[in-house]
Enzyme design. Sequence first.
Site, PDB file in Angstrom:
ATOM      1  N   ASP A  82       0.866  -1.158  -0.196  1.00 49.85           N
ATOM      2  CA  ASP A  82       0.044   0.208   0.016  1.00 49.85           C
ATOM      3  C   ASP A  82       0.844   1.346  -0.015  1.00 49.85           C
ATOM      4  OD1 ASP A  82      -2.290   1.928   1.333  1.00 49.85           O
ATOM      5  OD2 ASP A  82      -3.250   0.158   0.453  1.00 49.85           O
TER       6      ASP A  82
ATOM      7  N   TRP B 292      -5.564   2.316  -6.908  1.00 50.70           N
ATOM      8  CA  TRP B 292      -5.818   3.620  -7.172  1.00 50.70           C
ATOM      9  C   TRP B 292      -6.713   4.544  -6.398  1.00 50.70           C
ATOM     10  CZ3 TRP B 292      -4.361   5.295 -12.793  1.00 50.70           C
ATOM     11  CH2 TRP B 292      -4.414   6.796 -12.969  1.00 50.70           C
ATOM     12  N   ASP B 293      -6.016   5.279  -5.480  1.00 47.83           N
ATOM     13  CA  ASP B 293      -6.804   5.954  -4.355  1.00 47.83           C
ATOM     14  C   ASP B 293      -6.865   7.432  -4.936  1.00 47.83           C
ATOM     15  OD1 ASP B 293      -7.870   6.180  -2.022  1.00 47.83           O
ATOM     16  OD2 ASP B 293      -6.130   5.405  -0.880  1.00 47.83           O
TER      17      ASP B 293
ATOM     18  N   ASP C 209     -13.080   1.741   4.314  1.00 46.76           N
ATOM     19  CA  ASP C 209     -12.214   1.749   5.358  1.00 46.76           C
ATOM     20  C   ASP C 209     -12.234   1.076   6.642  1.00 46.76           C
ATOM     21  OD1 ASP C 209      -9.836   2.728   3.615  1.00 46.76           O
ATOM     22  OD2 ASP C 209      -9.900   4.856   4.371  1.00 46.76           O
TER      23      ASP C 209
END
Length: 696
Positions: free
Chosen positions: A339, A450-451, A519
């Site tokens: 990450d 892809w954040d 999350d």
Amino acid sequence: MIEVGEDGRTWLLSGPTSSYALRLTDDDELLHLHWGPRIALADAEALAAEPLPAEWAFESRLDGHEEYPVEGGRRFVRPALSVRGVGVRGSEWQFSGAVTEGDALRLQFGDSVHQLGVTLVYRTRGDVIERYAVLRHEGRGDAPELELLRADSATWTLPAREHWRLSQLHGRWAAETRLVRSEITYGEKVIGSRRGHTGHQHLPWVALDAEGATEERGEVYSCALAWSGSWRIGVSQLPDGGVQITGGQGYDDSGQEVLAPGARMVTPVFAGLWSDGGFGGASRAWHAYQRAHVIPDAAVPRPVLYNSWEATGFDISEEQQRALAERAAAMGVELFVVDDAWFGQRVSDRAGLGDWTPNPDRFPGGLKPLADDVHALGMRFGIWVEPEMVNPDSDLYRAHPDWVQHQPGRRRTEFRNQLVLNLARDDVQEYLWERLDALLSGAPIDYVKWDFNRCFTDAGWPGERYPQRIWNAHVRALYRLLDRLRAAHPSVAFESCSGGGGRIDLGILSRTDQVWTSDNTDPLDRLAIQNGFSQLHPARVMAAWVTDSPNTQLNGRVSTLRFRFVSAMAGVLGVGGDLTEWSAGELAEAGDWVSLYKEIRSVVQLGDLHRLRPPSQSLSAVQYVHGDETVVLAWLRAQAHGEEPPRVRLRGLDPAAVYVCRETGSTHRGAVLLHHGLRTGLRGDLDAAVFRFRRV
Ligand code: DGJ
């Protein structure tokens, strides 16, 4: 299938169980006739012969009946299209032709004053109808530009019923896709995002039922927008009780695009579905549609992944990732994802975003050595990126401070110490393409998470003649970049993430392989989030990780590995805990759950979902049916008074068939499972179980 009436002005579009009909009047008004169960062309023509209500001074006979109400004329409803030319606002169109191509119908209109061409497109995909509009400036040379103040994708009209009820999926960070239902009343209910991304606050979906639909019975009308930027869906109950749903890109009516002569704008798809199988039937139809027409390679189940974020945060190293990878591989994980914090000076969220080269202190040989080791362990290798963002403390920002969205002379608003890059600029797009292409070419990377971790705030574009276009242009640039990367690196899979579930919609799903649902990895909270998510999207894209207990990120809740795994097995299973802290016993148990998941995943990811009992009940359960295989996942929140939890009635089985339960070896009659139910044997607090059935 598309049928056309004798006079060429009535159209009937039909899917396997549903029909949609519309007609054009002699005055070129495009009127809605029918959306619901399958009808014949003669029925549509009978509806077309019915006169509109009488008109009087304070009400329009068109309101509530038009397929795409434009601004101007005898209309008081919210316009789907609002256009400004020099000194003229609004639209008046003349019909110019209809084209049918396979399952698509294109109706063309022209506004001679604006020299604007409007094409309304309808395309059937099973019982889902995709609708969008194409707007073209048909003037030549130095004809004045046209400003599209609003250009929705479609307006949907519901039949006359009493007591319409609206279902929506609202939320916020770590609490996405929560299902709520409320009766609608006169006026407008508007949901959307003015944040630049789809948003955690609402999924771009609404469902309406009028006669008390249940999970398995009753008519449900639902609509979903394929757009990953700001958006708006308005549900209006008009003075005569009629209900319309209008939706499109952009939240406000303050201007979206300017069309020069020859230019055109294509709106995103706003898809609609009628189902008479209740909310469950509607969800199954949406899932089938997305697997068949939206999600890339949807027939291929997704692998079990490991993601290091909750385990290591920003404090990462090659050695530590390798140690996690070894444990993950031993557990049966198939895809290992590093990450945040592998690049630039990204040792906290204060620096590094924008500098997409491996941090030389952390990965001295780049990412390749770790990627090779991960491959040698038999797993695929993935990385995290957040390309649309930049930290002010980065080489990229120091070199190009003008590349971010900003308003001249104003403060640049930071969230999480980051600014949004202006992706509408060609140079920014080119930079990101080069960096990401180089990254994917420089190491054997199989997967990209892809954040997108903040909303737009200062969406300005100094120097640009029409800065408002930044809102739509950003999303289109994102889509182009993803499409280009996918074309150049076809074996790489992509995950859409936006601080959890902030960018989940049919638009992003047509170019990503799965999404990060939330999350919030607490396994009990997740049941409600997953229940909401499943209203529209299939398990095939719903990533869910098993993390540590107590849940370190959010609420400190303690739960067993069993409960955590069975919760996460309802989607694309992942593991996200700190495996270096898991005992040998826990690692071995986790390995057993992973192998069980591999056995059931094609049923879970590709099967038909039946929500048997919602997570608002202490005992909740879902069922997946795929061919002769059935999987039931059941969760007990808390047992009351020592009583046996209720039996769970299954669905989607053949009552005349016999099913063997792989867990117990016992056989069950379909009729008994359907009408009397399954005893789960769950006990105590936070218990869970998996049941596999095979038709014999
Ligand atoms: C937000 C994501 O939702 C998390 O999973 C993680 O990737 C962090 N960003 C990393 O910054």
